[in-house]
Write an enzyme that holds these catalytic residues in place. Sequence first.
Site, short mmCIF file in Angstrom:
data_model
loop_
_atom_site.label_atom_id
_atom_site.label_comp_id
_atom_site.label_asym_id
_atom_site.label_seq_id
_atom_site.Cartn_x
_atom_site.Cartn_y
_atom_site.Cartn_z
N ARG A 141 8.09 -17.01 32.20
CA ARG A 141 8.51 -16.90 31.40
C ARG A 141 10.05 -15.96 30.82
NH1 ARG A 141 5.95 -19.96 31.41
NH2 ARG A 141 5.09 -22.14 29.76
N LYS A 171 13.87 -28.78 16.51
CA LYS A 171 14.95 -27.95 17.24
C LYS A 171 16.40 -29.16 17.58
CE LYS A 171 13.83 -23.52 16.15
NZ LYS A 171 14.49 -23.11 15.50
N TYR A 221 7.52 -29.50 17.52
CA TYR A 221 8.08 -27.63 16.88
C TYR A 221 9.88 -27.76 17.35
CZ TYR A 221 10.37 -23.58 17.58
OH TYR A 221 10.77 -22.75 17.77
N SER A 226 15.97 -22.85 20.65
CA SER A 226 14.29 -22.44 21.54
C SER A 226 14.86 -22.81 22.67
CB SER A 226 13.64 -22.78 20.73
OG SER A 226 12.37 -22.68 21.56
N ALA A 227 14.40 -22.26 23.75
CA ALA A 227 14.06 -23.03 25.24
C ALA A 227 13.40 -24.16 25.04
CB ALA A 227 13.66 -22.49 25.98
N THR A 228 12.66 -24.07 24.18
CA THR A 228 11.35 -25.35 24.06
C THR A 228 12.35 -26.90 23.91
OG1 THR A 228 9.47 -25.76 23.22
CG2 THR A 228 11.21 -25.58 21.80
N ASP A 281 2.29 -26.22 28.93
CA ASP A 281 2.41 -25.52 29.68
C ASP A 281 3.23 -25.69 30.52
OD1 ASP A 281 1.74 -23.44 26.76
OD2 ASP A 281 0.76 -22.06 28.11
C1 WQD Z 1 4.16 -17.25 27.49
C2 WQD Z 1 2.86 -16.94 28.55
C3 WQD Z 1 1.35 -18.75 28.41
C4 WQD Z 1 -1.13 -16.51 25.49
C5 WQD Z 1 6.19 -20.16 22.51
C6 WQD Z 1 6.85 -21.40 22.18
C7 WQD Z 1 8.75 -21.11 22.00
C8 WQD Z 1 8.76 -20.26 21.73
C9 WQD Z 1 8.10 -18.79 22.29
C10 WQD Z 1 9.40 -20.11 19.02
C11 WQD Z 1 2.36 -18.18 28.79
C12 WQD Z 1 0.87 -17.04 28.72
C13 WQD Z 1 -0.56 -17.18 25.94
C14 WQD Z 1 -2.08 -16.23 25.91
C15 WQD Z 1 -1.59 -16.18 27.92
N1 WQD Z 1 8.37 -20.36 20.33
N2 WQD Z 1 -0.13 -17.30 27.12
N3 WQD Z 1 -2.84 -16.48 27.58
O1 WQD Z 1 4.37 -20.69 25.36
O2 WQD Z 1 6.10 -20.18 26.61
O3 WQD Z 1 7.00 -20.47 24.56
O4 WQD Z 1 6.97 -19.50 22.22
O5 WQD Z 1 10.49 -20.75 19.41
O6 WQD Z 1 9.11 -22.09 21.63
O7 WQD Z 1 6.65 -22.39 22.77
O8 WQD Z 1 5.10 -18.43 24.74
O9 WQD Z 1 4.21 -16.39 24.64
O10 WQD Z 1 2.47 -18.17 24.20
O11 WQD Z 1 3.47 -17.72 26.16
O12 WQD Z 1 -1.78 -16.31 29.35
O13 WQD Z 1 -2.97 -16.00 25.21
O14 WQD Z 1 1.97 -16.02 28.26
O15 WQD Z 1 0.73 -19.99 29.41
O16 WQD Z 1 2.76 -18.75 30.30
P1 WQD Z 1 5.92 -20.11 25.37
P2 WQD Z 1 3.68 -17.64 25.07
#
Ligand code: WQD
Length: 338
Positions: free
Chosen positions: A231, A153, A149, A125-127, A295
């Site tokens: 993203r 990875k 998490y 993951s890019a995380t 975030d």
């Molecule tokens: C995306 C954007 C939030 C929900 C995560 C994990 C990563 C991968 C993908 C597993 C951000 C915003 C989100 C909401 C919002 N998972 N948001 N309201 O955090 O980039 O990545 O999921 O591998 O490891 O870290 O994805 O979809 O949670 O958030 O405003 O109810 O949407 O702040 O900017 P994220 P996300």
Amino acid sequence: MAVLVTGGTGFIGSHTVAELLSAGREAIVIDNLSNSKECVLDRIERITGKRPAFRKVDLLDPEGLERVFAEFPQIDSVIHFAGLKAVGESVSKPLLYYENNIFGTVNLCKAMEKAGVKRIVFSSSATVYGKPDSVPIREDFPLRATNPYGETKLVIERILSDIAAADPEWSVSVLRYFNPIGAHESGLIGEDPKGIPNNLLPYIMKVAGGKLPCLSVFGSDYHTHDGTGVRDYIHVVDLAKAHLCALDRAAAVKGTEVFNLGTGKGYSVLDIVAAYEKATGLKIPYRITDRRPGDIDECYADPAKARELLGWSAQYGIDRMCEDSARWQRMNPDGYGD
Ligand code: WQD
């Protein structure tokens, strides 16, 4: 020869199994069904006309794993999706994540070694990049996970590269996903998270389906074009196809290779809301709330290495991602159901 797919009834796993079967490959699926349903296999069969062999196995059961390799001696490679993946949950339950994701992978690699299977494609993951110093992100950027998490990875990437360094017969392909969204064009398989979704698209889908009243936009003061988080959203089918390219490359190249799988384009939360409204003709009610802890402002890939070495690049844009997500949601308002 066959590909063992761990976590093959999950979101990305199921789409990858569908691509494998459609490409004429034999796939064998194992999953503990802790976060997915066996009925996904029925959907895969409806899409491809083929049903993969399935065994309910937990990676924390070494004997169960050994039985799979003994029963299916034709396995010559593994795509490893199985693992817990909720960032927030990993912060509150780190031991669960370290045990499940890391111990499970060690058990898998030991069973592979015993069976003489030395080719693995790993779902990373890019995380692992944490908050990057700049974008777009290349594979040689600093690695600094910011949650358990992401740490799992990183640790698994290191375990796999150490195995390959110790035994030159191993091929390891590490795929760092950015933000997978969308669904198969048939609307038969898609993302079906349990409970209240953590991720943006599944949350928007539930708002569109009337299951949740309003989207909370986590912060509008980020250093991005509209202040909301940016993203690199990638269509899950594009992602699935990349796994077949990675398998082919791993068959030809020994050692460890790492690839970022993204489109190279960043979209903000409000961009996604607009795209989903365009795809559905619906209004997605939202309110701006505080930032979500942890975030980052923006994150998107430099996809050059995957293009050059895997011969792969994402084909679908944000409109198609939202159209396919919307179709899945419309056809399956309760996901895969009970
Ligand atoms: C995306 C954007 C939030 C929900 C995560 C994990 C990563 C991968 C993908 C597993 C951000 C915003 C989100 C909401 C919002 N998972 N948001 N309201 O955090 O980039 O990545 O999921 O591998 O490891 O870290 O994805 O979809 O949670 O958030 O405003 O109810 O949407 O702040 O900017 P994220 P996300």
